[in-house]
Enzyme design. Structure first.
Site, mmCIF file in Angstrom:
data_model
loop_
_atom_site.group_PDB
_atom_site.id
_atom_site.type_symbol
_atom_site.label_atom_id
_atom_site.label_comp_id
_atom_site.label_asym_id
_atom_site.label_seq_id
_atom_site.Cartn_x
_atom_site.Cartn_y
_atom_site.Cartn_z
ATOM 1 N N GLN A 284 41.411 -18.501 15.252
ATOM 2 C CA GLN A 284 41.777 -19.915 15.204
ATOM 3 C C GLN A 284 42.728 -20.121 14.102
ATOM 4 O O GLN A 284 43.641 -21.071 14.264
ATOM 5 C CB GLN A 284 40.587 -21.022 15.188
ATOM 6 C CG GLN A 284 40.946 -22.677 15.413
ATOM 7 C CD GLN A 284 39.778 -23.470 14.913
ATOM 8 O OE1 GLN A 284 38.515 -22.924 15.496
ATOM 9 N NE2 GLN A 284 40.055 -24.436 14.495
ATOM 10 N N HIS B 60 33.550 -22.416 19.568
ATOM 11 C CA HIS B 60 33.846 -21.193 20.054
ATOM 12 C C HIS B 60 32.390 -20.403 20.744
ATOM 13 O O HIS B 60 31.283 -20.689 20.362
ATOM 14 C CB HIS B 60 33.735 -20.159 18.647
ATOM 15 C CG HIS B 60 35.201 -20.552 17.915
ATOM 16 N ND1 HIS B 60 36.134 -19.543 17.757
ATOM 17 C CD2 HIS B 60 35.640 -21.756 17.243
ATOM 18 C CE1 HIS B 60 36.991 -20.018 17.051
ATOM 19 N NE2 HIS B 60 36.828 -21.125 16.607
ATOM 20 N N CYS C 52 38.460 -15.838 21.460
ATOM 21 C CA CYS C 52 38.526 -14.974 20.097
ATOM 22 C C CYS C 52 38.663 -13.446 20.353
ATOM 23 O O CYS C 52 38.116 -12.823 21.166
ATOM 24 C CB CYS C 52 37.339 -15.277 19.575
ATOM 25 S SG CYS C 52 36.000 -14.310 19.928
ATOM 26 N N GLU C 53 39.491 -12.877 19.205
ATOM 27 C CA GLU C 53 39.567 -11.433 19.398
ATOM 28 C C GLU C 53 38.620 -10.728 19.193
ATOM 29 O O GLU C 53 38.933 -9.406 19.126
ATOM 30 C CB GLU C 53 41.120 -11.220 18.575
ATOM 31 C CG GLU C 53 40.904 -11.459 17.069
ATOM 32 C CD GLU C 53 42.108 -11.263 16.387
ATOM 33 O OE1 GLU C 53 43.157 -11.404 16.787
ATOM 34 O OE2 GLU C 53 41.929 -10.838 15.085
ATOM 35 N N HIS C 54 37.732 -11.304 18.595
ATOM 36 C CA HIS C 54 36.683 -10.485 18.246
ATOM 37 C C HIS C 54 35.481 -10.195 19.168
ATOM 38 O O HIS C 54 34.946 -9.189 19.043
ATOM 39 C CB HIS C 54 35.838 -11.105 16.652
ATOM 40 C CG HIS C 54 36.589 -11.379 15.666
ATOM 41 N ND1 HIS C 54 36.556 -12.640 15.121
ATOM 42 C CD2 HIS C 54 37.521 -10.388 15.062
ATOM 43 C CE1 HIS C 54 37.514 -12.440 13.928
ATOM 44 N NE2 HIS C 54 37.994 -11.308 13.860
ATOM 45 N N HIS C 55 35.299 -11.290 20.278
ATOM 46 C CA HIS C 55 34.293 -11.000 21.058
ATOM 47 C C HIS C 55 35.147 -11.075 22.470
ATOM 48 O O HIS C 55 34.172 -10.935 23.471
ATOM 49 C CB HIS C 55 33.183 -11.881 21.074
ATOM 50 C CG HIS C 55 32.612 -12.028 19.708
ATOM 51 N ND1 HIS C 55 32.814 -12.640 18.515
ATOM 52 C CD2 HIS C 55 31.713 -11.190 19.245
ATOM 53 C CE1 HIS C 55 32.334 -12.404 17.654
ATOM 54 N NE2 HIS C 55 31.294 -11.605 17.880
ATOM 55 N N CYS D 97 31.501 -17.792 21.196
ATOM 56 C CA CYS D 97 30.716 -16.497 20.673
ATOM 57 C C CYS D 97 29.851 -16.774 19.560
ATOM 58 O O CYS D 97 28.750 -16.290 19.320
ATOM 59 C CB CYS D 97 31.912 -15.538 19.945
ATOM 60 S SG CYS D 97 33.034 -16.139 18.713
HETATM 61 ZN ZN LIG Z 1 34.287 -14.461 18.386
#
Ligand SMILES: [Zn+2]
Length: 199
Positions: free
Chosen positions: A129, A157, A88-91, A159
């Site tokens: 996703q 996920h 995931c690009e956020h975490h 995260c």
């Molecule tokens: Zn994430």
């Protein structure tokens, strides 16, 4: 670079740079970077990270183009249960699950093993996703130009799960449909086929 190549030869300069960053992270979280078990960790972590993001160097369109065959078969082709592993690009934590992909040929079919390769090319990047689903859908649609294409991804996920942000066992489902799959009957047939156990 060949579209089939797995990144097993690492660019020394980049690997060393990423290794330095990991080394600092290990130190910053309060660990002892000289501890025996951790001595080679920054290098291993750097290589793992570069492997998991090798999709930036690969061309999914070329992979499909290299295995397209003329064929008059024009019923639905379904590839179920393709393993998906992404970050995931956020975490920058993993999300993983299954992709189910179908297309209706329009004069061309593609080698079946190439569809999971396309999934890998887009999954081995920093992703969300929703965009992963869209990237796969658009790549198949624009390259193969089928009468229709459908992509469903179900993924968990880390995260969400490890940080306990939401329900720990929740699975996120995303989907995209083009062409004939925009018709409700075709879409339902696909959804019925991927949810039934064919084996
Ligand atoms: Zn994430």
């Amino acid at each position: 670079m060949s579209p089939y190549q797995n990144l097993e030869e690492y660019n020394i300069e980049i690997t060393n740079e990423v290794k330095e960053h990991f080394s600092r992270i290990v130190d910053d979280i309060g660990e002892d970077i000289t501890r025996e078990g951790l001595v080679n960790t920054p290098e291993r972590a750097a290589k793992a990270m570069l492997f998991l993001t090798q999709g930036y160097k690969q061309d999914a369109t070329e992979i499909l183009k290299g295995a397209m065959f003329e064929e008059s078969y024009d019923d639905m082709v379904i590839i179920k249960d393709i393993e998906v592993y992404s970050l995931c690009e956020h975490h920058m934590l993993p999300f993983f699950g299954k992709a189910h992909i179908a297309y209706i040929p329009n004069g061309h079919i593609v080698g079946l093993s190439k569809i999971p390769r396309v999934v890998d090319v887009f999954a081995r990047r920093l992703q969300v996703q929703e965009r992963l689903t869209h990237d796969i859908l658009e790549c198949i649609n624009s390259t193969l130009q089928p009468k229709g294409v459908a992509v469903v991804i179900e993924a968990a996920h880390m995260c969400m799960m490890m940080r306990g942000v939401q329900k720990q066992n929740s699975v996120t489902t995303t989907s995209g449909f083009r062409g004939q799959f925009e018709k409700i009957e075709t879409r339902n047939e696909f959804l019925k086929l991927i949810s039934s156990d064919l084996s």
